[in-house]
Design a protein around this motif. Structure first.
Motif, PDB file in Angstrom:
ATOM      1  N   PHE A  48       1.074  -0.978   0.156  1.00  0.00           N
ATOM      2  CA  PHE A  48       0.203   0.019   0.056  1.00  0.00           C
ATOM      3  C   PHE A  48       0.647   1.344  -0.291  1.00  0.00           C
ATOM      4  O   PHE A  48       0.928   2.030  -0.749  1.00  0.00           O
ATOM      5  N   SER A  49       1.869   1.210   0.615  1.00  0.00           N
ATOM      6  CA  SER A  49       3.178   2.806   1.027  1.00  0.00           C
ATOM      7  C   SER A  49       4.030   2.001  -0.405  1.00  0.00           C
ATOM      8  O   SER A  49       3.698   4.381  -0.798  1.00  0.00           O
ATOM      9  N   ILE A  50       3.938   1.892  -0.962  1.00  0.00           N
ATOM     10  CA  ILE A  50       4.937   1.478  -2.351  1.00  0.00           C
ATOM     11  C   ILE A  50       3.720   2.226  -3.486  1.00  0.00           C
ATOM     12  O   ILE A  50       4.390   3.147  -4.365  1.00  0.00           O
ATOM     13  N   ILE A  51       2.658   1.447  -3.598  1.00  0.00           N
ATOM     14  CA  ILE A  51       1.354   1.682  -4.415  1.00  0.00           C
ATOM     15  C   ILE A  51       1.100   3.499  -4.414  1.00  0.00           C
ATOM     16  O   ILE A  51       1.592   3.970  -5.243  1.00  0.00           O
ATOM     17  N   SER A  52       1.161   3.817  -3.016  1.00  0.00           N
ATOM     18  CA  SER A  52       0.911   5.554  -2.901  1.00  0.00           C
ATOM     19  C   SER A  52       2.174   6.151  -3.169  1.00  0.00           C
ATOM     20  O   SER A  52       1.826   7.438  -3.674  1.00  0.00           O
ATOM     21  N   PHE A  53       3.386   5.896  -2.819  1.00  0.00           N
ATOM     22  CA  PHE A  53       4.596   6.927  -3.439  1.00  0.00           C
ATOM     23  C   PHE A  53       4.732   6.337  -4.419  1.00  0.00           C
ATOM     24  O   PHE A  53       5.318   7.228  -5.084  1.00  0.00           O
ATOM     25  N   LEU A  54       4.575   5.507  -5.559  1.00  0.00           N
ATOM     26  CA  LEU A  54       5.131   5.347  -7.191  1.00  0.00           C
ATOM     27  C   LEU A  54       3.496   6.136  -7.274  1.00  0.00           C
ATOM     28  O   LEU A  54       3.846   7.374  -8.445  1.00  0.00           O
ATOM     29  N   ILE A  55       2.103   6.292  -7.068  1.00  0.00           N
ATOM     30  CA  ILE A  55       1.297   7.151  -7.424  1.00  0.00           C
ATOM     31  C   ILE A  55       1.793   8.421  -7.510  1.00  0.00           C
ATOM     32  O   ILE A  55       1.710   9.194  -8.253  1.00  0.00           O
ATOM     33  N   ILE A  56       2.330   9.358  -6.301  1.00  0.00           N
ATOM     34  CA  ILE A  56       2.177  10.887  -5.542  1.00  0.00           C
ATOM     35  C   ILE A  56       3.769  11.300  -7.228  1.00  0.00           C
ATOM     36  O   ILE A  56       3.801  11.880  -7.985  1.00  0.00           O
ATOM     37  N   THR A  57       4.600  10.118  -7.058  1.00  0.00           N
ATOM     38  CA  THR A  57       6.134  10.652  -7.771  1.00  0.00           C
ATOM     39  C   THR A  57       5.880  10.703  -9.900  1.00  0.00           C
ATOM     40  O   THR A  57       5.624  11.716  -9.920  1.00  0.00           O
ATOM     41  N   ILE A  58       4.621   9.369  -9.431  1.00  0.00           N
ATOM     42  CA  ILE A  58       4.178   9.426 -11.469  1.00  0.00           C
ATOM     43  C   ILE A  58       3.302  10.722 -11.687  1.00  0.00           C
ATOM     44  O   ILE A  58       3.003  11.315 -12.526  1.00  0.00           O
ATOM     45  N   TYR A  59       2.801  10.860 -10.486  1.00  0.00           N
ATOM     46  CA  TYR A  59       1.648  12.730 -10.918  1.00  0.00           C
ATOM     47  C   TYR A  59       2.446  13.518 -10.756  1.00  0.00           C
ATOM     48  O   TYR A  59       2.178  14.277 -11.917  1.00  0.00           O
ATOM     49  N   PHE A  60       2.909  13.617  -9.638  1.00  0.00           N
ATOM     50  CA  PHE A  60       4.135  14.779 -10.463  1.00  0.00           C
ATOM     51  C   PHE A  60       4.891  14.778 -11.170  1.00  0.00           C
ATOM     52  O   PHE A  60       4.880  16.293 -12.378  1.00  0.00           O
ATOM     53  N   VAL A  61       6.026  14.368 -11.849  1.00  0.00           N
ATOM     54  CA  VAL A  61       6.680  14.022 -13.161  1.00  0.00           C
ATOM     55  C   VAL A  61       5.846  14.484 -13.639  1.00  0.00           C
ATOM     56  O   VAL A  61       5.793  15.154 -15.019  1.00  0.00           O
TER      57      VAL A  61
END
Length: 159
Positions: A48-61
Motif C-alpha cells: 500500500f505504501s509503495i503504490i501510494s509513493f509511486l502514484i504520487i511520484t508519477i503524478y508529479f512527474v
C-alpha cells in the motif's frame, strides 16, 4: 487541411500550469500520506505504501514536469476576420472554429496566479458553450477582447 493556428500562449503559462499541478498534487499527497500512515499503524502490507509513493511520484512527474510544456507546445489560437480557431490537447488534439457571428460576448478574467504573472484568460461565449484562450499577456488579452467585440458587432450588423 488548414494550417495550424500560429499564435501561442504566453511562455509563463508553463510555470502557472506547474504551480497548479503542485497545488493539486499536494491534496493527493495528503490523501496518500494518510494511506501510508494507516499502513504503518495497522501493519498493513507494505505494498500500500509503495503504490501510494509511486502514484504520487508519477503524478508529479507528469503534471509538474512533462505535461505543462507539452500543453504549451500544442495550445494555439488564431483570430481571423470571420472566425476564431482554437487548438488544444496533448495526446488528442482538438481544433475548434467559432464563427464571429455566433459570439455573444467576450470576457477577460484573472485569478490570483494569473494576476501575479500579469496574464489573463479570454472567454468567448456563444449560445452553446464558452471557449477560453488561457494565459495571455494582459495587453494581448485586452486587444483580443476588443477586436472580437468589434468584429462581432460588424458581423451581426451585416446579417
Amino acid at each position: 487541411m488548414l494550417a495550424e493556428p500560429y499564435n501561442r500562449l504566453s511562455p509563463k503559462s508553463v510555470e502557472i500550469w506547474r504551480i497548479m499541478g503542485v497545488i493539486s498534487g499536494l491534496f493527493l499527497f495528503v490523501v496518500f500520506a494518510g494511506v501510508i500512515t494507516l499502513t504503518v499503524i495497522f501493519h498493513w502490507h507494505l505494498l500500500f505504501s509503495i503504490i501510494s509513493f509511486l502514484i504520487i511520484t508519477i503524478y508529479f512527474v507528469l503534471f509538474v514536469g512533462i505535461l505543462p510544456k507539452m500543453k504549451w507546445k500544442r495550445w494555439r489560437y488564431e483570430i481571423r476576420e470571420d472566425e476564431i480557431e482554437i487548438q488544444q490537447g496533448v495526446l488528442v488534439i482538438k481544433r475548434t472554429l467559432v464563427p464571429m457571428i455566433r459570439v455573444q460576448h467576450v470576457d477577460t478574467k484573472q485569478g490570483p496566479l494569473l494576476r501575479k504573472y500579469h496574464l489573463a484568460t479570454v472567454s468567448i461565449s456563444t449560445a452553446a458553450t464558452v471557449h477560453e484562450i488561457p494565459a495571455l499577456g494582459l495587453e494581448e488579452a485586452e486587444e483580443i477582447r476588443t477586436y472580437i467585440s468589434v468584429k462581432t458587432k460588424v458581423a451581426k450588423e451585416d446579417v
